[in-house]
Design an enzyme around this catalytic site. Sequence first.
Site, PDB file in Angstrom:
ATOM      1  N   ASP A   1       0.836  -1.204   0.000  1.00 14.14           N
ATOM      2  CA  ASP A   1       0.000   0.000   0.000  1.00 14.14           C
ATOM      3  C   ASP A   1       0.869   1.252   0.000  1.00 14.14           C
ATOM      4  O   ASP A   1       2.037   1.230  -0.420  1.00 14.14           O
ATOM      5  CB  ASP A   1      -0.974  -0.071   1.196  1.00 14.14           C
ATOM      6  CG  ASP A   1      -2.288   0.656   0.950  1.00 14.14           C
ATOM      7  OD1 ASP A   1      -2.303   1.890   1.091  1.00 14.14           O
ATOM      8  OD2 ASP A   1      -3.290   0.001   0.613  1.00 14.14           O
TER       9      ASP A   1
ATOM     10  N   TRP B   1      -6.129   1.829  -6.883  1.00 14.01           N
ATOM     11  CA  TRP B   1      -6.194   3.232  -7.333  1.00 14.01           C
ATOM     12  C   TRP B   1      -6.978   4.017  -6.289  1.00 14.01           C
ATOM     13  O   TRP B   1      -8.193   3.914  -6.207  1.00 14.01           O
ATOM     14  CB  TRP B   1      -6.869   3.288  -8.695  1.00 14.01           C
ATOM     15  CG  TRP B   1      -6.927   4.632  -9.341  1.00 14.01           C
ATOM     16  CD1 TRP B   1      -7.471   5.766  -8.847  1.00 14.01           C
ATOM     17  CD2 TRP B   1      -6.439   4.974 -10.650  1.00 14.01           C
ATOM     18  NE1 TRP B   1      -7.356   6.793  -9.748  1.00 14.01           N
ATOM     19  CE2 TRP B   1      -6.728   6.329 -10.876  1.00 14.01           C
ATOM     20  CE3 TRP B   1      -5.793   4.252 -11.666  1.00 14.01           C
ATOM     21  CZ2 TRP B   1      -6.392   6.980 -12.059  1.00 14.01           C
ATOM     22  CZ3 TRP B   1      -5.470   4.915 -12.849  1.00 14.01           C
ATOM     23  CH2 TRP B   1      -5.758   6.261 -13.031  1.00 14.01           C
ATOM     24  N   ASP B   2      -6.245   4.807  -5.507  1.00 18.34           N
ATOM     25  CA  ASP B   2      -6.857   5.512  -4.371  1.00 18.34           C
ATOM     26  C   ASP B   2      -7.143   6.971  -4.739  1.00 18.34           C
ATOM     27  O   ASP B   2      -6.605   7.505  -5.732  1.00 18.34           O
ATOM     28  CB  ASP B   2      -5.895   5.425  -3.177  1.00 18.34           C
ATOM     29  CG  ASP B   2      -6.600   5.503  -1.837  1.00 18.34           C
ATOM     30  OD1 ASP B   2      -7.786   5.887  -1.803  1.00 18.34           O
ATOM     31  OD2 ASP B   2      -5.965   5.192  -0.805  1.00 18.34           O
TER      32      ASP B   2
ATOM     33  N   ASP C   1     -12.932   2.130   4.793  1.00 19.34           N
ATOM     34  CA  ASP C   1     -11.771   2.076   5.687  1.00 19.34           C
ATOM     35  C   ASP C   1     -12.177   1.583   7.071  1.00 19.34           C
ATOM     36  O   ASP C   1     -11.317   1.356   7.923  1.00 19.34           O
ATOM     37  CB  ASP C   1     -11.131   3.471   5.812  1.00 19.34           C
ATOM     38  CG  ASP C   1     -10.158   3.737   4.679  1.00 19.34           C
ATOM     39  OD1 ASP C   1      -9.812   2.793   3.951  1.00 19.34           O
ATOM     40  OD2 ASP C   1      -9.737   4.901   4.525  1.00 19.34           O
TER      41      ASP C   1
END
Length: 766
Positions: A395, A506-507, A577
């Site tokens: 990440d 893809w954040d 999250d």
Amino acid sequence: MRPSSSLSQISRATAKVIARASLLPLLCLLAPQPPLLASPAALAGAPGAAAPTTITYDNATRTFRLDGGGVTYIFGINERNELQSLYWGHRLAPADRIPAAHFAKEHASFDASNTTTPQEFAGWGAELYVEPALKITFADGNRDLVLHYISHTIAANTLTIVLRDISRDLFVTLRYSMDSDTGILGRSATIENRTQAGLTIEQAAAASWNLPRGTDYTMHYLSGRWAGESALHSQLIQPGKTVIESRRGSTGHQNNPWFAINRGPATEQSGDVWFGALAWSGSWSITLEQDQLQQIRVTGGFNPFDFSYPLSPGQKLETPVFYAGYSSEGMGEASRLLHRFELAQIIPHAPNQLPRPRPVLYNSWEATEFNVDEAGQTALAEKAASLGVERFVMDDGWFGQRKDDHAGLGDWYVNPQKFPNGLAPLIKKVHSLGMDFGLWFEPEMVNPDSDLYRKHPDWVIHFEGRPETQARNQLVLNLAMPEVRAYVFGFLDKTLTDYDIAFVKWDYNRNWSEPGWSATKLEDQKTLPVAYIHNLYSILAELRAKHPKVEFESCSGGGGRIDLGILGLTEEVWTSDNTDPFDRLLIQDGFTHAYTPGVMMAWVTDSSTTGRNHRNFSTAYRFLSSMQGGLGIGSNLNKWTPDDFATAKHMVAEYKTIRETVQHGSLYRLISPQGGSEYSATQSVSRDRKQSVAFAFLHSSQMGYPAPRLYLQGLDPNAVYRTHIIHGSLSKDTPESASGAFWMSHGIDIDLQGDYDAAGIVFQQQ
Ligand code: DGJ
């Protein structure tokens, strides 16, 4: 995975505009558009062979009729040449005829006919007071737009209708495509300026959906926030409007572009439900209204707030696609129709196949946050592999000068202190452990503390000379600018070329603010919300074409970018999250109303210490919560005990035997976790009905009541199913095997006791 030739209609449509969008800041769609749905052959995998969709036009009554799945949709051309909705619901007999469309009579001088006639696509003109589908300002200041039928064509499963303003050469081409399996209808509109002067679009929807008149409708929608997505809300539809929307430049956590409306006492298993989802990842709005005559309309498309889209003579604008369907079997069936449709028509997959089942992944974020390096990641990879994990994802933290969230975004080179030998040794190690490798990016963002921002401060979305509001210490790159699009595509393409990467997370970790675009002409500046998303889609489409083995996950600080537009270009989404396994039951329940569990990633994490609520769960509970979607593990494995490893290994092995059923089967929400329920349960049934799996959860025992009996659904009543316990226990008299009829009618008693108890039971046909 083979290249996805059945990239959805959205992705193919957007792929077609790649070149144009990247060259021209102002997007103009000149190419003929591809069909809204994949070819019928791509629907293979749906249970049973669906009869093809039929589309007919009855010349005598001037009505159009679309039949597909269990649904019939009819509209007509009325005496004024407006398109008028006539019927949308349960499939009718082929011989049934719906009377021709007659526009509504003037109800009162305050409610003239144009506004009370349920139009398919109404321009704002004449005396329209309801939500218009299209609003235009012509070059001479005239804002009156009245759209009338001109012509139509029918080809395969698509009906195309051309409308024109009563006096000016403003044309709208409406497209209707119905899925033969589910009856879900995709609608979009192309607006074309064939006048001699420029004009400005101020509001453009993809479609209006009209429901039968009534006062006993309930609407359902998903709201939320960061770490609290997909909260299901239900409310009676009353006179006036409810608008769900995003003004944030992206889909947003706050509302999701999905709705459902039921009439009367619809439940999970029965009743009329109409539902829809907009395929757009930028600012959007869906207006649900009940007018003064108790007529219900739903209109959705680009968000009209701060929207202004100029079209020069000859230019066109294509709206997003608004998909909608109908279920006569309650909310549960409405979701299952959407799930089947998404798997067959939206999510990338090889021709004639279902999407590839999601591999079990490990993600480093909650274990290490930004402190990634070769030794640490290698140690985690070794432990993950021992559990049966199939994909290792590194990440945030591997690039630029990224030590925390203050710096580095925009500088996509491998950090030489953390990875002195580049990423190759880590990737090699991951491969040698039998896993593929995934990498995190946040391509659209930049930290002011970055080389990129120092070099190109003008590349961010901003108003000239005004403050640039930072969120998480970052700014949003203006992807609509050709040079920014080229830069973003360039570093992604290079990293995927240089390294053997199977997966990109893809954040996107903030919303827009100060949405200025001073580098372009004044009149084009408000096209940003459209041009940006077209370039986002085009980058993804071009990367997918060039790197066909790479899979993508859409993440936006959890579930901030989940919609049918992005799902046409990504295999999965990061749900939230919030990885607290009890909270997740609620989030996942809301999520599955709109989206298939086949894209819903769910990690097992150390939520007692890092979770939202700081409470303890058994390892088994955490796994069973996550096993209802795509299973991931995000724990710090360095802190796990041998017992944790043993349980996890067992659960991962079990999951691999049921994942096809969970991800691609039919989902039944047996007991809802909504409303603070003490219990909840879901059940999935494989497409061939040979396997089913039930997950049951107890929050906290109260008053010593036994857990409610579970009545399974969707099994073959005549087949015999043997139980297999993944975890938990059954009441001691439960037979080991029994007919589908027995499990559905007699039901099954699962022992759940204490706090946060859970069970997972497989039913396998013999
Ligand atoms: C937000 C995502 O939702 C998390 O999973 C993680 O990737 C962080 N961003 C990293 O910054």
